[in-house]
Design a protein around this motif. Structure first.
Motif, PDB file in Angstrom:
ATOM      1  N   TRP A  72       0.712  -1.279  -0.176  1.00 27.23           N
ATOM      2  CA  TRP A  72      -0.140   0.015   0.148  1.00 27.23           C
ATOM      3  C   TRP A  72       0.766   1.187  -0.046  1.00 27.23           C
ATOM      4  N   SER A  84      -7.749   3.215  -1.380  1.00 33.26           N
ATOM      5  CA  SER A  84      -7.424   2.023  -0.897  1.00 33.26           C
ATOM      6  C   SER A  84      -8.014   0.774  -1.568  1.00 33.26           C
ATOM      7  N   GLU A 101      -6.229   0.306  -4.598  1.00 33.76           N
ATOM      8  CA  GLU A 101      -5.102  -0.480  -4.573  1.00 33.76           C
ATOM      9  C   GLU A 101      -5.053  -1.727  -4.075  1.00 33.76           C
TER      10      GLU A 101
END
Length: 392
Positions: free
Chosen positions: A195, A263, A266
């Motif tokens: 991340w 997020s 990702e």
């Protein structure tokens, strides 16, 4: 008027049985509107968990109980299928619904009366919507029509991820499945280690790519022609307008949902190319991208909800091909389930490694050196799986 039945000049007739099911992609933002109405009527913040329940519970369950479908539309009707504007509007509608969700989210956040559980559900709900919105932006951003490219940039504004438009098209698609690509995860690399690498690396890459483009054209980097700055300016304008309308406290909500939203993108990036690697050629370049370099899934429900993003190999081979015409390839590595389920596994590294690491190694015939290895775990992986023998 367009029809779900397509006839090619060669006489091939094909019926799109999913034509109206593609509207399933609009369910998450619609659920935010429903949750707002129920919360407003009852005062219970639990209603804000409707969207997370649909995305993270119901879709994985439906994927698990629905047979996968690897069928492809005949190539003879592909052009007509892609020309049908109905499918574009099924993606276009995501933008105004996202806007409504953002406004209602700001209203609920600043109105008071939401407990910790309700606020968490609200952030997850709107974050999931804007995260899936990046996928809609991804679909539109690859197209040649000016309107679709503009809508893609606007769709990225709620997550402050406008640089994705530059990095994905000019960076990821060039460097995919290589160690140089910040959006390609490596064998042995957990999502939580991936991340920060991909978030920071993608932003840096987008800036460098855009700076290089402008310099080659003899233009200033810090200018209105900079597409990265332009995209970020859209976010600033959007957040400023909402802060004026609902007060500065709304910025906390907007920042939180943006983090959840990008997020969400990702974690999808994480699973799309995990451990897969393009091999160097004798000329010192990487081999051409082909179906072996993306993880795919024919899980029906996740494909409907994500505009068939799971047919990722065809997308990399043909970036401008529209989602309704993407194909499943027999030689593409297959995930054991749809993206919705795999996202949950990716959040728990021990489970992810148990499910995926042996699949990566099997994909390379047991030769772990052919995979895209995480540098910090390279020695451990080689010790565990061994380097190939000369006979192998």
């Amino acid at each position: 008027m367009a029809s779900s039945v397509l006839t090619a000049p060669e006489g091939v007739v094909w019926w799109d049985s999913r034509r109206y099911l593609w509207l399933a992609g609009l369910i998450p933002p619609v659920l935010v509107v429903v949750a707002y109405g129920l919360w407003h009527q009852t005062g219970s913040g639990l209603w804000w968990w409707l969207t997370p329940f649909f995305v993270f519970v119901q879709v994985p369950l439906l994927d698990a109980t629905t047979p996968q479908d690897p069928r492809n539309p005949p190539e003879q009707v592909a052009d007509r299928l892609q020309a049908d504007r109905y499918y574009r509007w099924a993606a276009f509608l995501y933008l105004p619904l996202t806007g409504v969700g953002l406004v209602l989210g700001c209203q609920a956040w600043t109105a008071g009366g939401l407990g910790v559980l309700g606020r968490a559900g609200l952030v997850l709900s709107v974050g999931a919507v804007t995260g899936v919105g990046i996928n809609a932006a991804h679909e539109l951003g690859h197209k040649r029509e000016r309107l679709e490219r503009w809508l893609s940039k606007i769709m990225l504004a709620p997550t402050a991820y406008g640089h994705f438009y530059v990095e994905h098209n000019r960076g990821h698609h060039v460097r995919v499945a290589t160690s140089e690509d910040p959006a390609s995860s490596r064998l042995g690399e957990s999502f939580w280690r991936f991340w920060p690498r991909t978030v920071a690396g993608s932003a840096r890459s987008a800036w460098r790519l855009e700076a290089r483009r402008l310099r080659l054209r003899g233009r200033r980097v810090w200018s209105a022609r900079n597409e990265v700055l332009h995209s970020w300016a859209l976010t600033v304008a959007l957040f400023a307008a909402l802060a004026v309308a609902f007060g500065p406290w709304a910025l906390v909500f907007l920042a939180a949902q943006a983090v959840i939203g990008f997020s969400f993108l990702e974690v999808v990036n994480y699973l799309e190319h995990y451990g897969l690697a393009r091999q160097p050629t004798a000329a010192g370049r990487y081999e051409k991208v082909d179906p072996r370099h993306s993880w795919n899934s024919d899980a029906v429900i996740s494909n409907l909800a994500l505009y068939q993003l799971q047919r990722h190999s065809d997308h990399h081979a043909n970036p401008t091909r529209r989602y309704q015409a993407l194909r499943s390839f027999a030689d593409s590595p297959q995930l054991p389930s749809g993206y919705a389920t795999m996202i949950l596994l990716a959040l728990v590294p021990p489970l992810w490694r148990r499910v995926m690491d042996h699949r990566v190694i099997a994909h390379y015939g047991g030769d772990v050196t052919l995979a895209n290895l995480a540098p910090h775990r390279r020695a451990q992986l080689l010790a565990r799986h061994g380097e190939p023998t000369a006979s192998a």
